[in-house]
Design an enzyme around this catalytic site. Structure first.
Site, PDB file in Angstrom:
ATOM      1  N   ASP A 208      -2.984  -6.968  18.118  1.00 31.11           N
ATOM      2  CA  ASP A 208      -1.631  -7.406  17.770  1.00 31.11           C
ATOM      3  C   ASP A 208      -0.845  -7.901  18.991  1.00 31.11           C
ATOM      4  OD1 ASP A 208      -2.409  -6.490  15.311  1.00 31.11           O
ATOM      5  OD2 ASP A 208      -0.769  -5.059  15.053  1.00 31.11           O
TER       6      ASP A 208
ATOM      7  N   LYS B 129     -12.680  -0.273  -0.358  1.00 27.17           N
ATOM      8  CA  LYS B 129     -11.762   0.176   0.698  1.00 27.17           C
ATOM      9  C   LYS B 129     -12.292   1.486   1.316  1.00 27.17           C
ATOM     10  CE  LYS B 129      -7.447   0.010   2.567  1.00 27.17           C
ATOM     11  NZ  LYS B 129      -6.676  -1.090   3.079  1.00 27.17           N
TER      12      LYS B 129
ATOM     13  N   GLN C 263      -9.001  -5.621  11.771  1.00 24.98           N
ATOM     14  CA  GLN C 263     -10.359  -6.150  11.932  1.00 24.98           C
ATOM     15  C   GLN C 263     -10.438  -7.143  13.098  1.00 24.98           C
ATOM     16  OE1 GLN C 263     -11.958  -8.606   8.789  1.00 24.98           O
ATOM     17  NE2 GLN C 263      -9.994  -8.775   7.757  1.00 24.98           N
TER      18      GLN C 263
ATOM     19  N   GLU D 248       0.843  -1.208   0.000  1.00 24.75           N
ATOM     20  CA  GLU D 248       0.000   0.000   0.000  1.00 24.75           C
ATOM     21  C   GLU D 248       0.878   1.257   0.000  1.00 24.75           C
ATOM     22  OE1 GLU D 248      -2.900  -0.901   3.284  1.00 24.75           O
ATOM     23  OE2 GLU D 248      -4.300  -0.871   1.611  1.00 24.75           O
TER      24      GLU D 248
HETATM   25  C1  LIG Z   1       0.027   0.965   6.681  1.00 25.01           C
HETATM   26  C2  LIG Z   1      -0.771  -0.132   7.340  1.00 25.01           C
HETATM   27  C3  LIG Z   1      -1.880  -0.661   6.678  1.00 25.01           C
HETATM   28  C4  LIG Z   1      -2.653  -1.648   7.291  1.00 25.01           C
HETATM   29  N1  LIG Z   1      -3.762  -2.100   6.640  1.00 25.01           N
HETATM   30  C5  LIG Z   1      -4.579  -2.988   7.244  1.00 25.01           C
HETATM   31  C6  LIG Z   1      -5.799  -3.379   6.623  1.00 25.01           C
HETATM   32  O1  LIG Z   1      -6.095  -2.974   5.482  1.00 25.01           O
HETATM   33  N2  LIG Z   1      -6.615  -4.236   7.292  1.00 25.01           N
HETATM   34  C7  LIG Z   1      -6.307  -4.696   8.550  1.00 25.01           C
HETATM   35  O2  LIG Z   1      -7.118  -5.448   9.128  1.00 25.01           O
HETATM   36  N3  LIG Z   1      -5.163  -4.349   9.177  1.00 25.01           N
HETATM   37  C8  LIG Z   1      -4.287  -3.514   8.566  1.00 25.01           C
HETATM   38  N4  LIG Z   1      -3.128  -3.115   9.190  1.00 25.01           N
HETATM   39  C9  LIG Z   1      -2.794  -3.699  10.506  1.00 25.01           C
HETATM   40  C10 LIG Z   1      -3.562  -2.989  11.647  1.00 25.01           C
HETATM   41  O3  LIG Z   1      -3.327  -1.603  11.582  1.00 25.01           O
HETATM   42  C11 LIG Z   1      -3.139  -3.526  13.023  1.00 25.01           C
HETATM   43  O4  LIG Z   1      -3.287  -4.924  13.025  1.00 25.01           O
HETATM   44  C12 LIG Z   1      -4.011  -2.891  14.112  1.00 25.01           C
HETATM   45  O5  LIG Z   1      -3.728  -1.505  14.205  1.00 25.01           O
HETATM   46  C13 LIG Z   1      -3.794  -3.556  15.466  1.00 25.01           C
HETATM   47  O6  LIG Z   1      -4.654  -2.967  16.394  1.00 25.01           O
HETATM   48  P1  LIG Z   1      -4.241  -2.897  17.933  1.00 25.01           P
HETATM   49  O7  LIG Z   1      -5.393  -2.297  18.671  1.00 25.01           O
HETATM   50  O8  LIG Z   1      -3.717  -4.210  18.388  1.00 25.01           O
HETATM   51  O9  LIG Z   1      -2.993  -1.912  17.954  1.00 25.01           O
HETATM   52  P2  LIG Z   1      -2.873  -0.421  17.419  1.00 25.01           P
HETATM   53  O10 LIG Z   1      -4.014  -0.064  16.553  1.00 25.01           O
HETATM   54  O11 LIG Z   1      -1.497  -0.302  16.885  1.00 25.01           O
HETATM   55  O12 LIG Z   1      -3.006   0.431  18.756  1.00 25.01           O
HETATM   56  C14 LIG Z   1      -2.047   0.409  19.773  1.00 25.01           C
HETATM   57  C15 LIG Z   1      -2.197   1.703  20.564  1.00 25.01           C
HETATM   58  O13 LIG Z   1      -1.378   1.611  21.737  1.00 25.01           O
HETATM   59  C16 LIG Z   1      -0.646   2.815  21.893  1.00 25.01           C
HETATM   60  N5  LIG Z   1       0.580   2.466  22.600  1.00 25.01           N
HETATM   61  C17 LIG Z   1       1.581   1.658  22.170  1.00 25.01           C
HETATM   62  N6  LIG Z   1       2.532   1.553  23.111  1.00 25.01           N
HETATM   63  C18 LIG Z   1       2.121   2.310  24.153  1.00 25.01           C
HETATM   64  C19 LIG Z   1       2.667   2.600  25.424  1.00 25.01           C
HETATM   65  N7  LIG Z   1       3.834   2.089  25.837  1.00 25.01           N
HETATM   66  N8  LIG Z   1       1.987   3.420  26.249  1.00 25.01           N
HETATM   67  C20 LIG Z   1       0.785   3.954  25.856  1.00 25.01           C
HETATM   68  N9  LIG Z   1       0.223   3.706  24.672  1.00 25.01           N
HETATM   69  C21 LIG Z   1       0.878   2.902  23.829  1.00 25.01           C
HETATM   70  C22 LIG Z   1      -0.398   3.300  20.469  1.00 25.01           C
HETATM   71  O14 LIG Z   1      -0.098   4.681  20.444  1.00 25.01           O
HETATM   72  C23 LIG Z   1      -1.740   2.953  19.815  1.00 25.01           C
HETATM   73  O15 LIG Z   1      -2.667   3.999  20.001  1.00 25.01           O
HETATM   74  C24 LIG Z   1      -2.307  -2.146   8.596  1.00 25.01           C
HETATM   75  C25 LIG Z   1      -1.188  -1.622   9.257  1.00 25.01           C
HETATM   76  C26 LIG Z   1      -0.417  -0.640   8.642  1.00 25.01           C
HETATM   77  C27 LIG Z   1       0.781  -0.070   9.385  1.00 25.01           C
END
Ligand SMILES: Cc1cc2nc3c(=O)[nH]c(=O)nc-3n(C[C@H](O)[C@H](O)[C@H](O)COP(=O)(O)OP(=O)(O)OC[C@H]3O[C@@H](n4cnc5c(N)ncnc54)[C@H](O)[C@@H]3O)c2cc1C
Length: 396
Positions: free
Chosen positions: A292, A368, A309, A164
């Protein structure tokens, strides 16, 4: 019923889904996040590649979480102490009775020497801005020394993020060439991928289509090409070849936030905490781990890959399970509803599949766009949709 003190760590896709669902059920919680905003990680390639302004890719937490009982603490979590029901932040210690860990990921460098020190990454709004500014500044200074390595961009990794990003950067290059009077034919955008194909999660026909589209936009896709070392402004390949470039971006993989392993949770090789079918830590029953950060074994016996998702779906389920647990009800098992994968290849074209139905071209790009609309609706209803929706269009 008012819940015991619940603390959510991280306001990404997973953490926000838990918080929004708890608010809807009128339950109090504290959410701790590094920033006072939630950013749209799945769209970070768009502002990195100049499609739109950075402000459009985040939303203040208070615009989503309105209730006074929803406490927002802007702080960095420095350590988890699950034995003491405590988290340590740079603003002090926070106690909890129930904890939801949604701290996202960290880059996986696979031990490649020099990668961490010499490559940019794309994983937060700040790193997306770094990528954007680095490319612009590097290109801008070509006029000073005519060093052509300034006009070469290397992107390591051809998964969703790398592909992307390449699609977006390819569309930005002619604009940059015009803005800074650069020779467009000298600009090179090279994707390096160790695996034999790009976008391994898609069927072969769709992968071929993505390759065709990107190559027609000038992207060089070099699959089966492993990076073995990264020096300042240079990568070394397994073949012995070296490529010099002033911009090197690594998108080759992710692992869980290191705080999880450091806290002693049982983890998989990616550092994700093992959870049961309720997304509950197998080590501490008052701790849930989502997105994640979680090592969840799917119905096929394989660990669920990290996606936005899955994080959202886990986040909503965990809110229900927290309420059930404290209410004497039964918790629900998590079943991942795979809605498919859509990869944008620039603003107007995409490739992917939704519920098993393949999509490409403009229709994939429109699908999208529809996922963005759905997400904004889920976060903040009509008001958020009308505020943010128009801003996602490509700048004119
Ligand atoms: C460019 C890109 C495109 C993507 N496209 C897709 C897609 O099309 N479809 C899809 O399903 N997935 C996609 N992904 C993957 C998806 O973004 C992740 O799997 C998703 O964001 C995971 O969600 P999460 O809640 O686990 O973590 P995140 O969304 O990463 O959230 C973690 C949060 O914790 C906070 N944080 C981290 N460490 C600390 C700390 N020590 N103290 C306080 N806060 C902290 C961060 O600031 C963030 O706000 C993509 C990822 C990228 C980078």
């Amino acid at each position: 019923m008012v819940m015991a003190k619940t603390v959510i760590l991280g306001a990404g896709y997973g953490g926000m889904a838990t918080a929004v669902a708890l608010e809807k059920s009128h339950q109090p919680f504290t959410i701790i996040n590094k920033h006072e905003y939630h950013y749209f990680t799945t769209l970070l390639h768009e502002p990195a590649g100049g499609r739109n302004q950075f402000e459009n890719y985040s939303v203040p937490l208070r615009d989503v979480l309105h209730r006074a009982e929803s406490e927002i603490l802007v702080a960095s979590v420095n350590a988890l102490r699950p034995q003491e029901n405590k988290v340590v932040t740079d603003s002090g210690e926070v106690d909890y009775e129930y904890l939801v860990i949604a701290l996202g990921n960290a880059p996986e460098y696979f031990g490649i020497p020099g990668m961490q020190d010499n490559a940019l990454v794309l994983r937060s709004l700040d790193t997306a801005r770094q990528v954007h500014e680095h490319i612009e500044n590097t290109f801008k200074s070509w006029q000073e020394d005519h060093d052509d390595t300034r006009l070469r961009i290397l992107v390591g990794g051809a998964g969703l993020t790398g592909i992307e990003l390449c699609g977006e950067l390819a569309e930005w290059m002619p604009e940059l060439a015009a803005d800074y009077n650069l020779p467009l034919e000298k600009i090179e955008l090279i994707n390096l991928e160790a695996a034999p194909s790009i976008l391994p999660m898609l069927d072969e026909g769709l992968r071929e289509e993505a390759r065709r589209v990107l190559e027609s936009k000038g992207v060089q896709l070099r699959t089966g090409t492993a990076i073995t070392k990264v020096n300042p402004n240079q990568v070394e390949l397994k073949t012995g070849e070296t490529i010099d470039a002033k911009t090197i971006i690594w998108t080759g993989g992710v692992r869980a936030n290191p705080l999880i392993k450091e806290a002693g949770f049982e983890v998989d090789p990616k550092g994700r905490a093992k959870v049961n079918e309720f997304c509950q830590s197998v080590d501490y029953e008052n701790v849930f781990v989502i997105g994640d950060s979680a090592w969840f074994t799917g119905e096929d016996g394989k660990p669920l890959p990290p996606t936005g998702q899955a994080a959202e779906q886990m986040g909503s389920l965990v809110a229900d399970n927290l309420i059930a647990l404290q209410n004497g009800g039964s918790m629900q098992a998590f079943h991942f509803n795979n809605r498919g994968t859509l990869a944008s290849l620039g603003a107007e074209v995409g490739v992917g599949s939704v519920k098993g139905i393949p999509a490409k071209g403009v229709s994939a790009a429109l699908l999208k766009e529809a996922t963005k609309v759905k997400y904004l609706w889920h976060l903040g209803g009509l008001r958020m949709l009308s505020e943010k929706r128009g801003q996602f269009k490509r700048k004119g």
